[in-house]
Scaffold this motif. Structure first.
Motif, short mmCIF file in Angstrom:
data_model
loop_
_atom_site.label_atom_id
_atom_site.label_comp_id
_atom_site.label_asym_id
_atom_site.label_seq_id
_atom_site.Cartn_x
_atom_site.Cartn_y
_atom_site.Cartn_z
N ILE A 38 -93.08 7.32 -90.45
CA ILE A 38 -93.89 8.16 -89.57
C ILE A 38 -94.59 7.28 -88.53
N VAL A 39 -94.50 7.70 -87.27
CA VAL A 39 -95.00 6.85 -86.18
C VAL A 39 -96.12 7.50 -85.37
N TYR A 40 -96.37 8.78 -85.57
CA TYR A 40 -97.39 9.44 -84.76
C TYR A 40 -97.74 10.78 -85.39
N GLU A 60 -94.53 12.98 -86.07
CA GLU A 60 -93.35 12.35 -85.48
C GLU A 60 -92.90 11.20 -86.39
N ALA A 61 -91.66 11.26 -86.85
CA ALA A 61 -91.05 10.12 -87.52
C ALA A 61 -90.14 9.45 -86.50
N VAL A 62 -89.59 8.30 -86.84
CA VAL A 62 -88.71 7.62 -85.89
C VAL A 62 -87.59 8.56 -85.48
#
Lengths: 126, 360
Positions: A38-40, A60-62
């Protein structure tokens, strides 16, 4: 995979924990594992009252993005700011440091309609 | 749903499997960020056996390839590989592919898994000189072994001097105890390394020996999710996302593999586009605000007018920035131009940047 007994769950893979007259909301171990890194975490509904099953944000995941759904109707009164810099804690500690929002529910009794750990495990085939 | 010859190994390794182009494929093993990092800094192995392989043979094989390919295959010596696309008659692209000259009159075409049948029919339709065509897609496996430590990790497996294979050249030689393996210095990651073609009944042995030899170099299996982030950091097009039946090679920035010194399908129209300019172009962009662009999100200008569409987007693990590719109107396609991506009804700022995103 871990699904604490004391939490309630939704079919959209959020968990709910009661803290006094508030509830804390995050996503389940299963959800973080399905999403991958997970990035965001995007929550722009702070101070808004959102109906149950409506979108309160997105994660948001990659590889992909997924909406976050309100388990019960209420006002979003806090967002976990730690996630701004360290969204990966949702992967590492989904029920602890990876919590997402705190909500003041319109009616705390609504949580009785949510799934318990056993029912959620059955839903995901765990 | 088809399996590759290695599906059981991916499952044993605990890979998350997903359907992709009709194949049951590993999308990730330990996690996309860690796998991405492995390829950028060490060495990783992708099972990309879903890719299609066609052999074209005979005195007219080159003529057929010249007709269907945008690039100039007459430049290929034996042992050379070439990237190209196959233009269709309506201005779009049937597929992008690699062309290998294996022998004097023998060529190997490597195509996308999702297009195997379409490509085969397309080439067959244009094969009016009776070139012998063989579809080896169901017989051949392909491993992409990529990363800066690839040569060190693999050298003990072959008598071929791996340091002596330049980029986009290949050797047919012994590898991991198997004869007649294609060792190709190509890839889709920008990290260097090889693509290894062998038969399905040989690939399990190759896989095992590669992991044995690569162990001390930190070799790991890599899934399709990291393949996508790696290729996107390089600005490489993915068929079905960034290019398709309706995008022209010139719009897609594939002018460098489109050679007008020879005839090919739809050459006149594509040449006209090159000379007169195109109305939209594929560009790379970085998100300035927070958020991630995804395939099909609208691109708008500062006033909210639609100027394009996102074709690929991700968080770049190497750069820790949100990056993407998309088509924008030519007047918004200059390096440094400010564009906006519509993410869930919000407009987030992005800027057009030079490709590749990742410069090593």
């Amino acid at each position: 995979m871990n699904f604490p007994q004391e939490l309630k769950y939704t079919k959209d893979h959020e968990w709910v924990k009661v803290e006094g007259d508030l509830v804390v909301i995050g996503i389940t171990d299963f959800a973080q594992s399905e999403l991958g890194d997970i990035v965001y975490v995007d929550v722009d509904t702070l101070d808004e009252t959102i109906d149950a099953n409506e979108v309160f944000g997105s994660v948001e995941a990659v590889k992909t993005v997924s909406d976050l759904f309100m388990p019960i109707t209420g006002e979003v009164i806090e967002f976990n700011d730690e996630l701004e810099d360290e969204p990966e804690v949702v992967n590492e500690d989904p029920y602890g440091k990876g919590w997402m929002i705190k909500v003041k529910p319109n009616n705390i009794e609504d949580i009785q309609d949510l799934l318990d750990a056993e029912a959620y495990k059955e839903l995901i085939g765990a | 749903m088809k399996n590759t010859a290695l599906t059981h190994i991916h499952e044993q390794l605990g890979a998350k499997m997903v359907p992709f182009a009709g194949f049951n494929m590993p999308v990730q093993y330990e996690g996309v960020k860690a796998e991405h990092e492995t390829v950028r800094t060490a060495v990783g192995v992708f099972d990309v056996s879903h890719m299609g392989e066609f052999l074209l043979e005979g005195p007219n094989a080159l003529g057929l390839i010249q007709k269907i390919s945008s690039n100039d295959a007459s430049k290929l010596a034996i042992g050379d590989a070439q990237y190209a696309c196959m233009p269709n008659e309506e201005g779009g692209i049937v597929d992008d592919l690699l062309i290998y000259r294996v022998k004097e009159e023998l060529y190997l075409l490597v195509v996308n898994a999702s297009n195997i049948e379409k490509d085969w029919n397309w080439i067959e339709k244009h094969n009016d000189l009776n070139v012998a065509m063989k579809n080896l897609s169901d017989v051949y496996s392909l491993l992409a072994i990529q990363g800066p430590k690839t040569i060190e990790a693999l050298q003990s497996l072959t008598s071929v001097d791996l340091t002596a294979i330049p980029f986009y050249k290949f050797v047919v030689g012994d590898f991991a105890g198997i004869e007649h393996v294609i060792i190709s210095a190509t890839g889709y990651t920008g990290a260097g390394g090889f693509e290894i073609y062998c038969k399905n009944d040989e690939v399990a042995q190759v896989w095992d020996k590669v992991f044995e030899a690569g162990k001390e170099f930190g070799i790991k299996p890599i899934g399709l999710a990291a393949r996508d982030t790696l290729r996107l950091e390089m600005g490489y097009c993915l068929y079905g996302n960034d290019i398709n039946d309706t995008t022209s090679p010139i719009e897609a920035g594939l002018g460098w593999v489109t050679k007008f010194n020879k005839d090919f399908i739809n050459k006149e129209n594509i040449l006209a586009q090159k000379e007169n300019g195109v109305s939209k172009k594929l560009v790379g962009f970085e998100i300035v605000d927070k958020g991630i662009a995804r395939h099909d999100y609208p691109i708008v200008d500062a006033d909210g007018n639609e100027i394009g569409i996102v074709t690929s987007g991700t968080m770049s693990p190497s750069l820790n920035k949100a990056i993407g590719l998309g088509y924008v109107t030519t007047e918004n396609s200059k390096i440094g131009d400010e564009i906006y991506i519509e993410v869930r009804k919000k407009q987030i700022k992005a800027k057009v940047v030079k490709l590749p995103f990742y410069k090593g």
